[in-house]
Design an enzyme around this catalytic site. Structure first.
Site, PDB file in Angstrom:
ATOM      1  N   TYR A 159       0.829  -1.224   0.000  1.00  0.00           N
ATOM      2  CA  TYR A 159       0.000   0.000   0.000  1.00  0.00           C
ATOM      3  C   TYR A 159       0.858   1.267   0.000  1.00  0.00           C
ATOM      4  O   TYR A 159       0.751   2.082  -0.947  1.00  0.00           O
ATOM      5  CB  TYR A 159      -1.009  -0.008   1.151  1.00  0.00           C
ATOM      6  N   LYS A 163       1.322   3.984  -3.093  1.00  0.00           N
ATOM      7  CA  LYS A 163       0.963   5.399  -2.950  1.00  0.00           C
ATOM      8  C   LYS A 163       2.167   6.283  -3.257  1.00  0.00           C
ATOM      9  O   LYS A 163       2.016   7.355  -3.855  1.00  0.00           O
ATOM     10  CB  LYS A 163       0.418   5.684  -1.539  1.00  0.00           C
TER      11      LYS A 163
HETATM   12  N1  NAI Z   1      -8.694   6.304   4.794  1.00  0.00           N
HETATM   13  C1  NAI Z   1      -7.596   6.935   5.154  1.00  0.00           C
HETATM   14  O1  NAI Z   1      -7.290   7.066   6.360  1.00  0.00           O
HETATM   15  C2  NAI Z   1      -6.704   7.529   4.118  1.00  0.00           C
HETATM   16  C3  NAI Z   1      -6.953   7.419   2.769  1.00  0.00           C
HETATM   17  N2  NAI Z   1      -6.103   7.993   1.848  1.00  0.00           N
HETATM   18  C4  NAI Z   1      -6.348   7.936   0.408  1.00  0.00           C
HETATM   19  O2  NAI Z   1      -7.614   8.523   0.154  1.00  0.00           O
HETATM   20  C5  NAI Z   1      -8.216   7.915  -0.992  1.00  0.00           C
HETATM   21  C6  NAI Z   1      -9.622   7.485  -0.630  1.00  0.00           C
HETATM   22  O3  NAI Z   1      -9.541   6.550   0.432  1.00  0.00           O
HETATM   23  P1  NAI Z   1     -10.832   6.089   1.234  1.00  0.00           P
HETATM   24  O4  NAI Z   1     -11.955   6.973   0.913  1.00  0.00           O
HETATM   25  O5  NAI Z   1     -10.427   5.898   2.630  1.00  0.00           O
HETATM   26  O6  NAI Z   1     -11.041   4.653   0.597  1.00  0.00           O
HETATM   27  P2  NAI Z   1     -12.375   3.966   0.069  1.00  0.00           P
HETATM   28  O7  NAI Z   1     -12.047   2.551  -0.172  1.00  0.00           O
HETATM   29  O8  NAI Z   1     -13.519   4.266   0.954  1.00  0.00           O
HETATM   30  O9  NAI Z   1     -12.617   4.715  -1.305  1.00  0.00           O
HETATM   31  C7  NAI Z   1     -11.938   4.394  -2.472  1.00  0.00           C
HETATM   32  C8  NAI Z   1     -12.925   4.410  -3.615  1.00  0.00           C
HETATM   33  O10 NAI Z   1     -12.216   4.086  -4.798  1.00  0.00           O
HETATM   34  C9  NAI Z   1     -13.012   3.192  -5.539  1.00  0.00           C
HETATM   35  N3  NAI Z   1     -12.177   2.346  -6.381  1.00  0.00           N
HETATM   36  C10 NAI Z   1     -11.359   1.340  -5.986  1.00  0.00           C
HETATM   37  N4  NAI Z   1     -10.819   0.755  -7.050  1.00  0.00           N
HETATM   38  C11 NAI Z   1     -11.280   1.408  -8.134  1.00  0.00           C
HETATM   39  C12 NAI Z   1     -11.094   1.253  -9.519  1.00  0.00           C
HETATM   40  N5  NAI Z   1     -10.325   0.281 -10.009  1.00  0.00           N
HETATM   41  N6  NAI Z   1     -11.715   2.101 -10.353  1.00  0.00           N
HETATM   42  C13 NAI Z   1     -12.531   3.059  -9.871  1.00  0.00           C
HETATM   43  N7  NAI Z   1     -12.766   3.247  -8.566  1.00  0.00           N
HETATM   44  C14 NAI Z   1     -12.153   2.421  -7.714  1.00  0.00           C
HETATM   45  C15 NAI Z   1     -13.744   2.346  -4.510  1.00  0.00           C
HETATM   46  O11 NAI Z   1     -14.885   1.730  -5.067  1.00  0.00           O
HETATM   47  C16 NAI Z   1     -14.049   3.373  -3.448  1.00  0.00           C
HETATM   48  O12 NAI Z   1     -15.303   3.953  -3.644  1.00  0.00           O
HETATM   49  C17 NAI Z   1      -7.306   6.753  -1.386  1.00  0.00           C
HETATM   50  O13 NAI Z   1      -6.538   7.153  -2.490  1.00  0.00           O
HETATM   51  C18 NAI Z   1      -6.437   6.535  -0.163  1.00  0.00           C
HETATM   52  O14 NAI Z   1      -5.177   6.025  -0.521  1.00  0.00           O
HETATM   53  C19 NAI Z   1      -5.025   8.707   2.264  1.00  0.00           C
HETATM   54  C20 NAI Z   1      -4.733   8.838   3.575  1.00  0.00           C
HETATM   55  C21 NAI Z   1      -5.535   8.271   4.608  1.00  0.00           C
HETATM   56  C1  LIG Z   2      -5.523  -0.772  12.288  1.00  0.00           C
HETATM   57  C2  LIG Z   2      -4.390   0.006  12.886  1.00  0.00           C
HETATM   58  C3  LIG Z   2      -4.559   0.039  14.406  1.00  0.00           C
HETATM   59  C4  LIG Z   2      -4.280  -1.298  15.023  1.00  0.00           C
HETATM   60  C5  LIG Z   2      -4.553  -1.219  16.498  1.00  0.00           C
HETATM   61  C6  LIG Z   2      -4.298  -2.500  17.256  1.00  0.00           C
HETATM   62  C7  LIG Z   2      -4.953  -3.692  16.605  1.00  0.00           C
HETATM   63  C8  LIG Z   2      -2.812  -2.710  17.439  1.00  0.00           C
HETATM   64  O1  LIG Z   2      -4.899  -2.317  18.512  1.00  0.00           O
HETATM   65  C9  LIG Z   2      -4.320   1.449  12.356  1.00  0.00           C
HETATM   66  C10 LIG Z   2      -3.143   2.196  13.000  1.00  0.00           C
HETATM   67  C11 LIG Z   2      -2.709   3.249  11.996  1.00  0.00           C
HETATM   68  C12 LIG Z   2      -3.712   3.135  10.878  1.00  0.00           C
HETATM   69  C13 LIG Z   2      -3.296   3.660   9.494  1.00  0.00           C
HETATM   70  C14 LIG Z   2      -2.889   5.110   9.552  1.00  0.00           C
HETATM   71  O2  LIG Z   2      -3.930   5.903  10.083  1.00  0.00           O
HETATM   72  C15 LIG Z   2      -2.479   5.645   8.211  1.00  0.00           C
HETATM   73  C16 LIG Z   2      -3.263   5.198   7.065  1.00  0.00           C
HETATM   74  C17 LIG Z   2      -3.174   5.952   5.939  1.00  0.00           C
HETATM   75  C18 LIG Z   2      -3.763   5.568   4.744  1.00  0.00           C
HETATM   76  O3  LIG Z   2      -3.482   6.126   3.698  1.00  0.00           O
HETATM   77  C19 LIG Z   2      -4.725   4.442   4.734  1.00  0.00           C
HETATM   78  C20 LIG Z   2      -5.134   3.969   6.088  1.00  0.00           C
HETATM   79  C21 LIG Z   2      -3.973   3.899   7.063  1.00  0.00           C
HETATM   80  C22 LIG Z   2      -2.994   2.861   6.499  1.00  0.00           C
HETATM   81  C23 LIG Z   2      -4.449   3.483   8.489  1.00  0.00           C
HETATM   82  C24 LIG Z   2      -4.975   2.038   8.511  1.00  0.00           C
HETATM   83  C25 LIG Z   2      -5.281   1.526   9.915  1.00  0.00           C
HETATM   84  C26 LIG Z   2      -4.082   1.666  10.861  1.00  0.00           C
HETATM   85  C27 LIG Z   2      -2.949   0.778  10.375  1.00  0.00           C
END
Ligand code: NAI
Ligand SMILES: C[C@H](CCCC(C)(C)O)[C@H]1CC[C@H]2[C@@H]3[C@H](O)CC4=CC(=O)CC[C@]4(C)[C@H]3CC[C@]12C
Length: 369
Positions: A159, A163
Site C-alpha cells: 500500500y 501510494k
Molecule cells: N482512509 C484513510 O485514512 C486515508 C486514505 N487515503 C487515500 O484517500 C483515498 C480514498 O480513500 P478512502 O476513501 O479511505 O477509501 P475507500 O475505499 O472508501 O474509497 C476508495 C474508492 O475508490 C473506488 N475504487 C477502488 N478501485 C477502483 C477502480 N479500479 N476504479 C474506480 N474506482 C475504484 C472504490 O470503489 C471506493 O469507492 C485513497 O486514495 C487513499 O489512498 C489517504 C490517507 C488516509
Molecule cells: C488498524 C491500525 C490500528 C491497530 C490497532 C491494534 C490492533 C494494534 O490495537 C491502524 C493504526 C494506523 C492506521 C493507518 C494510519 O492511520 C495511516 C493510514 C493511511 C492511509 O493512507 C490508509 C489507512 C492507514 C494505512 C491506516 C490504517 C489503519 C491503521 C494501520
C-alpha cells in the site's frame, strides 16, 4: 479555467467519488463550488445516495468505471476542467493482492494522468497519503513534521509503496503539455489517518468493542502519537486546491501538502476513544495489557493463519505486523503550508468534527453509509 460570474461552467470529475473520502469531496463540491456546472462521479461501484444528488441545480453524472481501464478513464475525463483523483485500494490487512493494489493505485493513476494529457484537462488534484512518507520500516518517529522534514521514507508494504509511486507520477506530470498546447498543473494531498462519518475501521472497532462487552483492550502505549484529520476538512482541502490551482499554478504546481486540522495528537486508540467513549465503550488499561513481544508473536500467528486459510477463507484481522508497527510509531504533522499556499483553514473545528463522528457512529446522523 476562467469562469464568468453569472453562469456556472466548470466540469469536475471525482474518481472514487463513492468512497469514504470521495463522498465527502462530492458533497463538499456541491456545497462550496458555485462555479460548478457538472459533477462527474466515477467509481467502480456506484452508491445509491448519488440519486438524491441528481435533483439539485448542478448536473451530477454517475459513471460506473474502472481506473485501470484507460479508455473508461479517458471517456470520463473528456471535457472536464478539473480531476480530483481519490480512487484507490486502501488495504493494509492483506484483503487485496499486491498486484491489484499496484494496478489500481499506480496504473490507475497513470491512466488518469494520460487521460488529462490526451483530453486537454489542465488541473489534477491527487489524494496521496501520509504513508508516502512514513512510518518507515525502521519505526522511526516523525514528530510534528512538515513537508520539508527530512525522514527516511522506506517502505516494504504494497500500500505505501503504491501510494509513493503514484504520488511521484503525479508530481512528475506537472508541467506536461496537454492537448491544446497548455500545461498540466498537478498537486498531491497527503492526509494523515482520516476519520469521520463513513470511516469503516472506526466502525469495526466499535463493533469489536460491543462484542467484547463494551470494552477494548489497550495494545499501544498512550505516549505514541498518531496524526488524524477529519474527513470534512480533507474534502475541503481538495475543493480549495482545485479552486486555487489555476490562479496559483506557479506556486502550487508539483507541490505536496499534508492534510491537517485541529484534531488533537493522541495515540491511535486514545483518539478513537474520543468517539467510542461517548458511544459507551471503555478502553481497559493505562498501559498495553499484553507485552509487546507477545503482540508481535500474535501478529506472526495472524500472518501464518492468513496464509494457511487463504485457500478456504479470507482471514484479515486488524492486527498484523504492519498495523502493529504503524500504531506503535509516532507520526504527527505540524505545518501551515496549505494555509500559506492557498489560504486553507479547517472548515470544521475539532468539537464539530468530534460531534459529527459520534452522531454517525451512534447511527443518528451522517451522510456516509
Ligand atoms: N482512509 C484513510 O485514512 C486515508 C486514505 N487515503 C487515500 O484517500 C483515498 C480514498 O480513500 P478512502 O476513501 O479511505 O477509501 P475507500 O475505499 O472508501 O474509497 C476508495 C474508492 O475508490 C473506488 N475504487 C477502488 N478501485 C477502483 C477502480 N479500479 N476504479 C474506480 N474506482 C475504484 C472504490 O470503489 C471506493 O469507492 C485513497 O486514495 C487513499 O489512498 C489517504 C490517507 C488516509
Ligand atoms: C488498524 C491500525 C490500528 C491497530 C490497532 C491494534 C490492533 C494494534 O490495537 C491502524 C493504526 C494506523 C492506521 C493507518 C494510519 O492511520 C495511516 C493510514 C493511511 C492511509 O493512507 C490508509 C489507512 C492507514 C494505512 C491506516 C490504517 C489503519 C491503521 C494501520
Amino acid at each position: 479555467m476562467a469562469a464568468c460570474a453569472e453562469a456556472p461552467e466548470l466540469v469536475y470529475l471525482v474518481t472514487g467519488g463513492c468512497g469514504f473520502l470521495g463522498e465527502h469531496v462530492v458533497r463538499m463540491l456541491l456545497e462550496q463550488e458555485p462555479r460548478l456546472r457538472e459533477l462527474r462521479v466515477f467509481d467502480l461501484r456506484l452508491s445509491p445516495w448519488l440519486e438524491e444528488l441528481k435533483t439539485g441545480p448542478v448536473q451530477v453524472t454517475a459513471i460506473q468505471g474502472d481506473v485501470t481501464q484507460a479508455h473508461e478513464v479517458a471517456a470520463a475525463v473528456s471535457g472536464a476542467h478539473v480531476v480530483i483523483h481519490t480512487a484507490g485500494v486502501v488495504d493494509v490487512f492483506g484483503r487485496v493482492s499486491p498486484e491489484t493494489i499496484y494496478k489500481v493505485n499506480v496504473q490507475g493513476t497513470q491512466n488518469v494522468i494520460e487521460a488529462c494529457v490526451q483530453m486537454g484537462t489542465r488541473f489534477l488534484v491527487h489524494t496521496s497519503s501520509m504513508e508516502v512518507v512514513g512510518p518507515n520500516i525502521k519505526g522511526q518517529p516523525f514528530h510534528r513534521g512538515d513537508e520539508d522534514t527530512p525522514y527516511e521514507a522506506v517502505h516494504k508494504h504494497p500500500y505505501p509503496q503504491s501510494k509513493a509511486q503514484a504520488e511521484r507520477l503525479v508530481l512528475e506530470a506537472n508541467g506536461r503539455e496537454v492537448r491544446g498546447g497548455l500545461t498540466l498543473v498537478t498537486c498531491a494531498l497527503r492526509p494523515t489517518g482520516i476519520y469521520g462519518e463513513g470511516h469503516q475501521i472506526m466502525r469495526d472497532f466499535y463493533r469489536q468493542g460491543l462484542r467484547l462487552g463494551g470494552r477494548l483492550f489497550r495494545a499501544v502505549p498512550a505516549s505514541v502519537e498518531h496524526g488524524r484529520v477529519y474527513v470534512g476538512n480533507v474534502a475541503w482541502m481538495h475543493v480549495l486546491v482545485a479552486r486555487e490551482l489555476e490562479q496559483r499554478a506557479a506556486l502550487m504546481g508539483g507541490q505536496v501538502y499534508f492534510c491537517y486540522d485541529q484534531s488533537p495528537y493522541k495515540s491511535y486508540e486514545d483518539f478513537n476513544m474520543e468517539f467510542l467513549g461517548p458511544c459507551g465503550l471503555r478502553l481497559v488499561g493505562t498501559r498495553p495489557l499484553l507485552p509487546h513481544w507477545l503482540l508481535v508473536l500474535l501478529t506472526a500467528l495472524n500472518t501464518l493463519l492468513q496464509w494457511l486459510l487463504r485457500p478456504l477463507v479470507l482471514y484479515a484481522p486488524l492486527l498484523n505486523p504492519y498495523t502493529l508497527a504503524m500504531a506503535n510509531t509516532t507520526f504527527t504533522v505540524s505545518t501551515n503550508k496549505a494555509q500559506r499556499h492557498f489560504g486553507y483553514k479547517p472548515l470544521f473545528s475539532w468539537e464539530v468534527s468530534r460531534a459529527r463522528t459520534i452522531l454517525w457512529l451512534q447511527g443518528k446522523e451522517g451522510s456516509a453509509q
